[in-house]
Design a protein around this motif. Structure first.
Motif, PDB file in Angstrom:
ATOM      1  N   PHE A  65      36.593  11.747  23.857  1.00 18.36           N
ATOM      2  CA  PHE A  65      37.358  13.003  23.861  1.00 18.36           C
ATOM      3  C   PHE A  65      36.425  14.197  23.694  1.00 18.36           C
ATOM      4  CE2 PHE A  65      39.036  16.446  21.293  1.00 18.36           C
ATOM      5  CZ  PHE A  65      40.087  16.890  22.086  1.00 18.36           C
ATOM      6  N   ILE A  66      35.500  14.081  22.712  1.00 22.84           N
ATOM      7  CA  ILE A  66      34.584  15.192  22.441  1.00 22.84           C
ATOM      8  C   ILE A  66      33.755  15.522  23.686  1.00 22.84           C
ATOM      9  CG2 ILE A  66      32.566  15.897  21.059  1.00 22.84           C
ATOM     10  CD1 ILE A  66      35.208  15.801  19.516  1.00 22.84           C
ATOM     11  N   LEU A  67      33.324  14.484  24.399  1.00 23.41           N
ATOM     12  CA  LEU A  67      32.500  14.723  25.588  1.00 23.41           C
ATOM     13  C   LEU A  67      33.304  15.353  26.717  1.00 23.41           C
ATOM     14  CD1 LEU A  67      30.269  11.519  25.768  1.00 23.41           C
ATOM     15  CD2 LEU A  67      29.587  13.838  25.142  1.00 23.41           C
ATOM     16  N   ASP A  68      34.591  15.006  26.790  1.00 23.37           N
ATOM     17  CA  ASP A  68      35.421  15.512  27.891  1.00 23.37           C
ATOM     18  C   ASP A  68      36.063  16.858  27.575  1.00 23.37           C
ATOM     19  OD1 ASP A  68      34.831  13.343  29.379  1.00 23.37           O
ATOM     20  OD2 ASP A  68      36.625  12.200  28.828  1.00 23.37           O
ATOM     21  N   GLN A 113      34.031  29.819  19.154  1.00 29.71           N
ATOM     22  CA  GLN A 113      34.284  28.547  18.486  1.00 29.71           C
ATOM     23  C   GLN A 113      32.952  27.815  18.299  1.00 29.71           C
ATOM     24  OE1 GLN A 113      37.046  27.621  16.613  1.00 29.71           O
ATOM     25  NE2 GLN A 113      38.310  27.926  18.417  1.00 29.71           N
ATOM     26  N   LEU A 114      32.593  27.534  17.037  1.00 29.62           N
ATOM     27  CA  LEU A 114      31.400  26.745  16.758  1.00 29.62           C
ATOM     28  C   LEU A 114      31.850  25.319  16.417  1.00 29.62           C
ATOM     29  CD1 LEU A 114      29.491  29.259  14.453  1.00 29.62           C
ATOM     30  CD2 LEU A 114      29.291  28.976  16.919  1.00 29.62           C
ATOM     31  N   TRP A 121      35.689  24.554  15.267  1.00 33.13           N
ATOM     32  CA  TRP A 121      36.502  23.738  16.164  1.00 33.13           C
ATOM     33  C   TRP A 121      36.860  22.411  15.500  1.00 33.13           C
ATOM     34  CZ3 TRP A 121      39.951  24.419  19.449  1.00 33.13           C
ATOM     35  CH2 TRP A 121      40.340  23.430  20.356  1.00 33.13           C
ATOM     36  N   SER A 122      35.934  21.883  14.706  1.00 36.82           N
ATOM     37  CA  SER A 122      36.224  20.665  13.950  1.00 36.82           C
ATOM     38  C   SER A 122      37.375  20.913  12.973  1.00 36.82           C
ATOM     39  CB  SER A 122      34.972  20.214  13.204  1.00 36.82           C
ATOM     40  OG  SER A 122      35.322  19.388  12.134  1.00 36.82           O
ATOM     41  N   TYR A 123      37.320  22.072  12.309  1.00 43.02           N
ATOM     42  CA  TYR A 123      38.421  22.441  11.399  1.00 43.02           C
ATOM     43  C   TYR A 123      39.733  22.510  12.174  1.00 43.02           C
ATOM     44  CZ  TYR A 123      41.598  25.458   8.861  1.00 43.02           C
ATOM     45  OH  TYR A 123      42.719  25.963   8.265  1.00 43.02           O
ATOM     46  N   ASN A 124      39.670  23.121  13.344  1.00 49.02           N
ATOM     47  CA  ASN A 124      40.861  23.267  14.167  1.00 49.02           C
ATOM     48  C   ASN A 124      41.422  21.899  14.575  1.00 49.02           C
ATOM     49  OD1 ASN A 124      42.488  23.714  16.615  1.00 49.02           O
ATOM     50  ND2 ASN A 124      41.881  25.850  16.336  1.00 49.02           N
ATOM     51  N   LEU A 125      40.542  21.011  15.044  1.00 45.29           N
ATOM     52  CA  LEU A 125      40.986  19.674  15.460  1.00 45.29           C
ATOM     53  C   LEU A 125      41.626  18.925  14.290  1.00 45.29           C
ATOM     54  CD1 LEU A 125      37.976  18.459  17.657  1.00 45.29           C
ATOM     55  CD2 LEU A 125      40.282  18.989  18.450  1.00 45.29           C
ATOM     56  N   SER A 126      40.953  18.957  13.121  1.00 51.34           N
ATOM     57  CA  SER A 126      41.439  18.161  11.992  1.00 51.34           C
ATOM     58  C   SER A 126      42.652  18.794  11.320  1.00 51.34           C
ATOM     59  CB  SER A 126      40.338  17.983  10.948  1.00 51.34           C
ATOM     60  OG  SER A 126      39.263  17.276  11.482  1.00 51.34           O
ATOM     61  N   PHE A 127      42.550  20.072  11.012  1.00 53.52           N
ATOM     62  CA  PHE A 127      43.531  20.664  10.113  1.00 53.52           C
ATOM     63  C   PHE A 127      44.621  21.460  10.823  1.00 53.52           C
ATOM     64  CE2 PHE A 127      39.958  19.727   7.404  1.00 53.52           C
ATOM     65  CZ  PHE A 127      40.579  19.157   6.312  1.00 53.52           C
ATOM     66  N   GLN A 128      44.463  21.725  12.121  1.00 58.94           N
ATOM     67  CA  GLN A 128      45.538  22.418  12.809  1.00 58.94           C
ATOM     68  C   GLN A 128      46.199  21.542  13.850  1.00 58.94           C
ATOM     69  OE1 GLN A 128      43.542  26.301  13.417  1.00 58.94           O
ATOM     70  NE2 GLN A 128      44.855  26.897  11.710  1.00 58.94           N
ATOM     71  N   GLY A 174      38.235  15.277  14.989  1.00 55.21           N
ATOM     72  CA  GLY A 174      37.477  16.184  14.114  1.00 55.21           C
ATOM     73  C   GLY A 174      36.287  15.476  13.504  1.00 55.21           C
ATOM     74  N   ALA A 175      36.508  14.227  13.067  1.00 57.85           N
ATOM     75  CA  ALA A 175      35.430  13.463  12.434  1.00 57.85           C
ATOM     76  C   ALA A 175      34.324  13.166  13.439  1.00 57.85           C
ATOM     77  CB  ALA A 175      35.979  12.169  11.849  1.00 57.85           C
ATOM     78  N   ALA A 176      34.696  12.874  14.691  1.00 51.68           N
ATOM     79  CA  ALA A 176      33.686  12.611  15.722  1.00 51.68           C
ATOM     80  C   ALA A 176      32.831  13.859  15.944  1.00 51.68           C
ATOM     81  CB  ALA A 176      34.354  12.182  17.020  1.00 51.68           C
ATOM     82  N   LEU A 177      33.492  15.011  15.995  1.00 54.69           N
ATOM     83  CA  LEU A 177      32.734  16.260  16.164  1.00 54.69           C
ATOM     84  C   LEU A 177      31.873  16.540  14.923  1.00 54.69           C
ATOM     85  CD1 LEU A 177      32.233  18.523  18.158  1.00 54.69           C
ATOM     86  CD2 LEU A 177      34.142  19.772  17.189  1.00 54.69           C
ATOM     87  N   ASN A 178      32.428  16.221  13.743  1.00 56.48           N
ATOM     88  CA  ASN A 178      31.650  16.362  12.508  1.00 56.48           C
ATOM     89  C   ASN A 178      30.359  15.565  12.580  1.00 56.48           C
ATOM     90  OD1 ASN A 178      33.278  18.039  11.064  1.00 56.48           O
ATOM     91  ND2 ASN A 178      34.354  16.403   9.983  1.00 56.48           N
TER      92      ASN A 178
END
Lengths: 277, 333
Positions: free
Chosen positions: B92-95, B280-281, B285-292, B299-303
Motif C-alpha cells: 500500500f505504501i509503495l502504491d 505532508q511528511l 501522513w503516518s499520523y493521518n493513516l493511523s489516527f484519522q 501507519g506502522a508500515a510508513l513508520n
C-alpha cells in the motif's frame, strides 16, 4: 580609509548583523505577546500592526476561563515527567558511571539509539498497547510517553556529571560502612543537586510542551493539556487568533521562568554534560 | 579530567584485595574489583531504566513491526493483534501516491533544513566569535525560540505568514518587494518552502550554539599562525578552522538530521499537511493513516520507513559518541 576606521566600520556592521538576526529570532515571540493584547477586530482587520494597536484583556479573559484547567493539567504532566525522569535516570546514570559492568556499553548504546527514534513511531504503538492495558487517556500513560523525550538524554547527561565526582568520596563512605544505597542517597545525590535540577527542568519542559503524545494518547476530552487546548482554537475556516496568542503567551511562561530562575543550575548542569567528550 | 577519577578505586581494589570480610566475594573484572553486593546494587540502580527502555522503546518498536504486517481495521484496535496481512501494508505504501510524496517531501524538507540551518547557524557562530558591541546579548538571546512549545511556534508562523494581515506579506509590500500578497500557506508550490523557513528559524539556534562552542575551542595560536603565514580570512576558515571543528560539524549535522526527520508539531500547526498534501511528511501522513483513517497497519508500515531512515544514523552516531561508551570513568587508564 585608515585601518582604525575600517575596523570600526566592521564592528558596527557586526552589531547591525546581530541586531537583524535578533529581530528575526525574537519577532515571533514579540508577535505572540503583542497579539495576545489585540482585539479580535484588529487581528482580523487584514492589516498587520507592528505595534500594539488597541490593547484589550479580552483574550486573556477568554483563555483564563477556557484554559485554567488545562494549565493545571499541563503542570501535572510536566511535574510527573520530571519526577519519572529523576526516578529512572539518576540511579541508572550513577550505576553506569561508577560501577564497571559488562552491560554498560550495551545500555549506553541503547540510550543513544533511543534518542533517535521518532515520536510518531512510539505514539502509534503506544496508543494500541495503552488501549489494551487501559492507559489511553490517563496521566500515567501520557507521562510514560513524555518520558521518552527526557529519559535517555537525562541518563547520559547525569552519567557525564557523575564521572566528574571523585571516587574517593564514595569510597570513603564505603569504608565507613555505608551501604551502596546510603552512599548514593547521602553522598551522591546532594552533590549532584545542580545536575538534578537541570534534568528536572528539561523533563518538565518536555512534558509541558509535548503535543504529539497528547494528540495521540489522549483521545478523550477529560485530560487536555495547554498544547492540545491551543490546537483546538485552530478552526477549519477561521482560527481564534486572540485566544491562540494569549494561550501561547501562557504556554511560554514556564520556560521563561525556569530559564531565569534556574539559569545558574542549567548552565552548571549543561557544562557538566558537555564533559562527555 | 575524568581519567583521574578511576584511579583511586583501582588502587584500593588492587592493594587491599584480600582484606576484610566485606570483600570476600570479590571478583576481578577487567582490573577492577566489584563486590557481589556492589554488583547487585548496580543492577538494582539500573533496573528502573532497563524496564523503562524495554517498555517505552523496545516494546513499541517491536510492536510497530508486528502491526505493519497486520490487517488492522477500526474493529481490531480493541485487540492487541489482528490477522496477518503479509506485505499488504508495505505494498500500500509503495502504491499510495501520498505516501510516496510524503517520503520525497521528507527528504527535500530535511535536506533544505540542514543546508539552511547550517549556513545561517555557522555564519552566526562565526559572527559571535568576533569582538563587537552586542555579541554577548546576541548569544544569550538566540535561544529564545526554545521558550515556545513547538505547537505554539507553528501557530504563530501560521499567523505571520497569513495571506491577509500577515506580518511577512505586510513587510514585503511595505518595503516594495512585492505588490500582491503572497499565498505562503495555501499555494501548493510554496507551502513546503514556508514550512522549511519556519523549521530553519527553529533550528538555527541549535546550530549556532554548538558550532560557536566548537569555534571557541580552536586554539588562538593556530589562528595566529595562519594569519602570520599570510592566509586570508576565507583561507583561514576553509583550511584551518573547518578541519579542526569538523567532528563537531559532523555531530551537529547528524543530530540536525535526526531532529528534522521527526518534525511533526510544526507542520501540523502550520499547514496540517495541506494544501492538497503538499506539505505532508512521513510523520504527519503516518499520523493521518493511523489516527484519522484508523489504518494502524499502514501507519506502522510508513513508520518503519521513517525508523529505517532515522536509524541509518545510528551506527554513525554510536561511532561519534564512542568516547562516552567507555565502561566507566578513567577506564582506559
Amino acid at each position: 580609509m585608515t585601518r582604525l576606521q575600517r575596523s570600526r566600520t566592521l564592528r558596527w556592521l557586526c552589531t547591525l548583523a546581530t541586531v537583524v538576526a535578533l529581530v528575526i529570532v525574537l519577532f515571533p515571540v514579540y508577535a505572540v505577546i503583542v497579539g495576545s493584547f489585540e482585539s479580535t477586530e484588529t487581528l482580523f482587520s487584514g492589516t498587520y500592526y507592528w505595534l500594539p494597536h488597541a490593547a484589550t484583556l479580552d483574550n486573556y479573559r477568554t483563555v483564563i476561563q477556557a484554559q485554567s484547567g488545562n494549565v493545571l493539567t499541563s503542570l501535572i504532566v510536566g511535574v510527573g515527567t520530571a519526577v519519572l525522569a529523576l526516578v529512572v535516570a539518576v540511579p541508572a546514570a550513577y550505576a553506569l558511571a561508577k560501577y564497571r559492568l559488562r552491560v554498560t556499553v550495551v545500555i549506553v548504546s541503547a540510550l543513544l539509539v533511543a534518542q533517535i527514534v521518532p515520536s510518531i513511531v512510539l505514539a502509534t504503538s503506544l496508543f494500541v498497547i495503552f488501549h489494551w492495558i487501559h492507559l489511553v487517556n490517563t496521566y500515567p500513560g501520557l507521562i510514560i510517553a513524555d518520558g521518552t523525550y527526557a529519559i535517555p538524554f537525562s541518563i547520559l547527561v547525569l552519567r557525564a556529571f557523575f564521572f566528574s565526582l571523585p571516587n574517593d568520596l564514595t569510597q570513603a563512605a564505603r569504608v565507613d560502612g555505608a551501604s551502596e544505597w546510603q552512599t548514593f542517597q547521602r553522598i551522591v545525590i546532594p552533590l549532584a543537586r545542580s545536575a538534578l535540577i537541570t534534568v528536572a527542568v528539561f523533563a518538565f519542559l518536555n512534558g509541558w510542551g509535548d503535543f504529539i503524545f497528547a494528540l495521540t494518547i489522549l483521545n478523550g476530552a477529560t485530560i487536555v493539556p495547554v498544547t492540545l487546548g491551543i490546537y483546538t482554537y485552530l478552526g477549519n475556516y477561521s482560527t481564534q487568533w486572540g485566544a491562540v496568542m494569549a494561550a501561547g503567551a501562557f504556554a511560554m511562561v514556564p520556560a521563561a521562568v525556569m530559564l531565569v530562575v534556574a539559569q545558574r543550575y542549567i548552565a552548571s548542569g549543561l557544562t557538566a554534560g558537555s564533559v562527555v567528550g | 579530567m575524568s581519567a583521574v577519577t578511576g584511579v583511586p578505586s583501582q588502587s584500593v581494589g588492587a592493594g587491599h584485595g584480600r582484606g576484610g570480610a566485606h570483600v570476600s566475594g570479590v571478583r576481578k573484572a577487567r582490573g577492577f574489583t566489584l563486590g557481589r553486593r556492589q554488583h547487585l546494587a548496580a543492577w538494582l540502580f539500573l533496573m528502573p531504566a532497563i524496564l523503562y527502555v524495554l517498555f517505552a522503546f523496545a516494546l513499541p518498536i517491536i510492536y510497530n513491526i508486528m502491526l505493519s504486517f497486520e490487517q488492522t481495521s477500526p474493529a481490531t484496535i480493541a485487540d492487541i493483534t489482528a490477522p496477518f496481512a503479509g506485505l499488504a501494508n508495505y505494498r500500500f505504501i509503495l502504491d499510495d501516491p501520498t505516501s510516496r510524496t510524503a517520503i520525497i517531501h521528507t527528504f527535500e524538507f530535511t535536506f533544505g533544513s540542514l543546508v539552511g540551518q547550517f549556513i545561517i547557524g555557522f555564519s552566526l557562530a562565526l559572527l559571535f566569535t568576533l569582538r563587537f558591541p552586542g555579541r554577548t546579548l546576541g548569544r544569550s538571546l538566540i535561544i529564545v525560540p526554545w521558550l515556545l512549545p513547538l505547537i505554539v511556534t507553528g501557530l504563530i508562523f501560521r499567523f505571520l505568514f497569513q495571506l491577509e494581515g500577515g506580518a511577512v506579506n505586510q513587510l514585503l509590500i511595505d518595503v516594495g518587494l512585492v505588490h500582491q500578497p503572497i499565498d505562503w500557506l495555501d499555494n501548493p508550490h510554496l507551502a513546503l518552502v514556508t514550512v522549511l523557513i519556519a523549521n530553519i528559524w527553529l533550528g538555527v539556534p541549535f546550530f549556532t550554539l554548538l558550532l560557536y562552542s566548537a569555534l571557541q575551542d580552536v586554539p588562538v595560536q593556530v589562528k595566529e599562525a595562519a594569519l602570520i603565514d599570510g592566509a586570508g580570512a576565507w583561507q583561514r576558515l576553509r583550511l584551518v578552522i573547518v578541519p579542526i571543528i569538523l567532528p563537531v560539524i559532523e555531530v551537529t549535522l547528524l543530530l540536525g538530521f535526526v531532529f528534522t526527520v521527526k518534525v511533526f508539531d510544526l507542520v501540523i500547526a502550520l499547514t496540517g499537511g495541506g494544501p492538497a498534501n503538499t506539505t505532508q511528511l512521513i510523520t504527519t501522513w503516518s499520523y493521518n493513516l493511523s489516527f484519522q483513517q484508523f489504518s494502524f497497519g499502514e501507519g506502522a508500515a510508513l513508520n518503519n520507513v521513517l525508523l529505517v531512515l532515522a536509524m541509518i544514523c545510528a551506527p554513525l552516531y554510536l561511532y561519534m559518541s564512542r568516547g562516552s561508551l567507555r565502561s566507566s570513568s578513567g577506564a582506559e587508564k
